[in-house]
Motif scaffolding. Structure first.
Motif, PDB file in Angstrom:
ATOM      1  N   VAL A 412       0.837  -1.197   0.000  1.00 34.19           N
ATOM      2  CA  VAL A 412       0.000   0.000   0.000  1.00 34.19           C
ATOM      3  C   VAL A 412       0.874   1.250   0.000  1.00 34.19           C
ATOM      4  CG1 VAL A 412      -1.634   1.355   1.356  1.00 34.19           C
ATOM      5  CG2 VAL A 412      -1.974  -1.104   1.079  1.00 34.19           C
ATOM      6  N   ARG A 413       1.868   1.283   0.888  1.00 36.07           N
ATOM      7  CA  ARG A 413       2.720   2.461   0.976  1.00 36.07           C
ATOM      8  C   ARG A 413       3.543   2.636  -0.295  1.00 36.07           C
ATOM      9  NH1 ARG A 413       2.965   0.844   6.599  1.00 36.07           N
ATOM     10  NH2 ARG A 413       4.781  -0.478   6.220  1.00 36.07           N
ATOM     11  N   GLN A 416       1.244   4.306  -2.744  1.00 36.47           N
ATOM     12  CA  GLN A 416       1.065   5.705  -2.353  1.00 36.47           C
ATOM     13  C   GLN A 416       2.282   6.538  -2.758  1.00 36.47           C
ATOM     14  OE1 GLN A 416       0.310   5.153   1.827  1.00 36.47           O
ATOM     15  NE2 GLN A 416      -1.913   5.033   1.560  1.00 36.47           N
ATOM     16  N   SER A 417       3.468   5.981  -2.571  1.00 32.06           N
ATOM     17  CA  SER A 417       4.688   6.688  -2.970  1.00 32.06           C
ATOM     18  C   SER A 417       4.761   6.846  -4.487  1.00 32.06           C
ATOM     19  CB  SER A 417       5.923   5.926  -2.465  1.00 32.06           C
ATOM     20  OG  SER A 417       5.955   5.887  -1.061  1.00 32.06           O
ATOM     21  N   ASP A 419       2.202   7.047  -6.539  1.00 34.36           N
ATOM     22  CA  ASP A 419       1.228   8.074  -6.918  1.00 34.36           C
ATOM     23  C   ASP A 419       1.779   9.467  -6.654  1.00 34.36           C
ATOM     24  OD1 ASP A 419      -1.593   8.840  -7.688  1.00 34.36           O
ATOM     25  OD2 ASP A 419      -1.526   9.664  -5.664  1.00 34.36           O
TER      26      ASP A 419
END
Length: 597
Positions: A412-413, A416-417, A419
């Motif tokens: 997930v992280r 997010q990074s 994006d």
């Protein structure tokens, strides 16, 4: 051990029995008592007694792995580089001390712990110790007060040990205690009946009373449902369905399944009507109810109305999924100053003289690497790691779930990074540079046709399609461009794999051959080998990962709208494809094009 020392140690143990009598006879109070005595004896200079108290503190501090057959006693605390004491740490003199002390002790948990350690470490195994261990674990009658704290673990170990060494009398004693308890408690006063039913189910006990106990669980569930305690009622009905399934009572099993699904449905209804901002919770509950109704075979769904409920759930999942977006809190991060990056990007492509040379500089910006957005596994622990996460699409559909596992949160992280990084790339590099290029050059359709004609990646029958998709980007018509580029990306990956002699299709039972989609193509290990780690990561994150932009599926299924079709991810995807095509006509393509054998 001298007689005097032995008497003092036995007196110490009797003192311990009295000291913890008002608390409970579990290992933690014993450990606290013996640890305190060790310190006291050290202060008084009684080193021999201090050593004996320390050994007793060690063995009572160890944990019980109730379901293990080979290593039931383990270290209570295990850290990355250290742990607390375990049975293997006991030296021969410690074992000799415990062996001599053992016959002097009365039946109880302390004696059971010494016997467990001996049973675990001694070779051959000492069957004579099993009865003493079981007597200690089962000495205390079934108790509401003790069940949650330590008795459930002791009884679980007793069941495991009894089955391992065929001690049927202990199993019958446990079953009789449990059955007597649940028979004397009603839905109005359940006590620990529900955890006991779970214990019966998990340990496969009381096989002869399955139907009776299942009926009792159904009564408990009906009572909780009548009091609008739908969450507990759902778990009870679902447990009853497992009981009926074990006894092969198909009709009652389906009825219990339906009742459990109904409770999920009613809890969802209650959530969206009476809870503030309950649409997100309600949408998840409707989804769970839908899954539960679908456990009922299609042929039986019409008998109790499950087919109607399935249709209602499908509608409500979508409706409340969309409404849940309105319930969410939004926040805005402080703006990022990209002034210097914009200046560098503009100067990078400025005054290059030739349109193709300018394009080379334009695609010369670095792509996002997998390493640059890799989550640091050694990073500080985050509170969010304790919880699961639900990811919603722009129209409120649940498109992904991440559990509390670290691997889920790491992915997930990483997304997010990615994006965040592509937003910086688009706002600070791609768009400012493209704006300058359009001031200096006239990017006509003919230029892109010639570029695609020269590219070894573009067959002659796809030159117009590909050129059109690239041209539209320079017209700022990204919403049209992505619908043309996305299929060409899939063709490019499939064609690369075919040229590498990798099968890209499946043949069904009727002999019909079907090409697999982009997700399956990128999942093939050969795809990563051909494209390289970074380009493969970019394509997965942009086109197929549900937690990423997922552009291929959004474009293919008509889910892109006016806003999402002009997003930063779409711009970056267009630029990345332009980079692939431009570099393919140079001496330094992004990947090597294989030649079929």
């Amino acid at each position: 051990m001298t007689d005097t020392l032995e008497c003092e140690i036995l007196h110490l143990i009797k003192e311990m029995d009295v000291a913890i009598a008002e608390d409970n006879e579990s290992y933690l109070p014993m450990y606290v008592f013996f640890s305190g005595k060790k310190n006291l004896y050290n202060e008084c200079g009684k080193s021999v007694l201090a050593d004996a108290a320390e050994v007793l503190a060690w063995i009572t501090h160890m944990a019980l792995d109730a379901e293990s057959k080979n290593t039931p006693v383990i270290a209570a605390i295990t850290l990355r580089d250290s742990r607390s004491v375990s049975p293997e740490d006991l030296r021969p003199e410690h074992r000799a001390f415990l062996e001599k002390l053992y016959p002097k002790l009365s039946t109880g948990l302390l004696k059971s712990r010494i016997a467990e350690i001996a049973l675990m470490l001694d070779k051959p195994r000492r069957w004579d110790l099993v009865d003493e261990i079981l007597e200690g674990y089962l000495a205390e009658p079934l108790s509401d007060k003790s069940w949650y704290t330590y008795q459930q673990n002791l009884w679980t170990r007793a069941v495991t040990l009894s089955r391992q060494f065929r001690k049927e009398a202990s199993i019958k004693y446990i079953e009789a205690q449990i059955q007597q308890y649940i028979d004397t408690h009603s839905p109005e006063h359940p006590g620990i009946s529900f955890p006991l039913y779970n214990f019966i189910h998990d340990r496969c006990l009381l096989a002869s009373n399955v139907d009776t106990n299942a009926a009792n669980i159904m009564a408990f569930g009906a009572y909780e449902k009548s009091n609008n305690n739908f969450s507990l009622a759902e778990r009870l009905f679902y447990l009853a369905s497992d009981f009926y399934k074990h006894n092969r009572n198909h009709t009652k099993q389906l009825n219990a399944l339906f009742e459990s699904a109904e409770c999920l449905f009613l809890e969802a209804e209650n959530s969206v009507q009476f809870r503030e901002k309950g649409n997100l919770i309600g949408s998840g509950l409707y989804e769970r109810a839908l899954q539960r109704y679908r456990l009922i075979p299609a042929a039986q769904r019409g008998l109790n109305g499950a087919d109607v409920r399935i249709e209602e759930c499908l509608k409500r999942v979508r409706v409340h999924g969309e409404l849940s977006l309105e319930d969410m809190q939004t926040f805005q991060l402080p703006p990022t100053d990209l002034t210097e990056l914009v200046k560098f990007s503009v100067n990078h492509v400025k005054n290059k003289g030739h349109i193709f040379k300018a394009s080379l500089y334009f695609v010369g910006f670095s792509t996002i690497t997998a390493e640059s957005v890799q989550d640091n596994e050694k990073a500080q622990f985050r509170i969010s790691d304790l919880f699961g996460t639900v990811f919603l699409s722009g129209d409120g559909r649940a498109i992904g779930r991440a559990g509390a596992a670290s691997s889920d949160h790491s992915r997930v992280r990483q997304m997010q990074s990615f994006d965040f990084s592509l937003k910086i790339a688009v706002a600070g590099e791609i768009m400012p540079a493209m704006h300058l290029l359009l001031q200096e050059y006239n990017f006509v359709m003919r230029f892109f046709e010639e570029l695609c004609h020269c590219s070894p990646l573009i067959p002659d029958d796809r030159v117009q399609l590909t050129a059109r998709g690239l041209y539209l980007g320079f017209e700022y018509r990204f919403s049209e461009s992505i619908h043309m580029i996305s299929p060409q990306i899939e063709f490019m990956v499939r064609n690369l794999l075919k040229q590498a002699n990798v099968r890209t299709s499946t043949i069904d039972e009727a002999g019909i051959e079907n090409e697999v989609g982009l997700s399956s193509l990128l999942d093939k290990p050969e795809a990563k080998s051909l494209l390289g780690n970074d380009l493969h990561f970019n394509l997965v994150s942009l086109y197929t990962d549900p937690l990423g932009a997922n552009l291929r599926n959004y474009a293919a299924h008509g889910l892109l709208n006016d806003d999402s079709s002009q997003s930063d991810a779409v711009v970056y995807a267009w630029w990345l494809y332009y980079k692939i095509i431009v570099m393919s006509v140079t001496q330094a393509p992004l990947f090597t094009i294989p030649h079929p054998e």
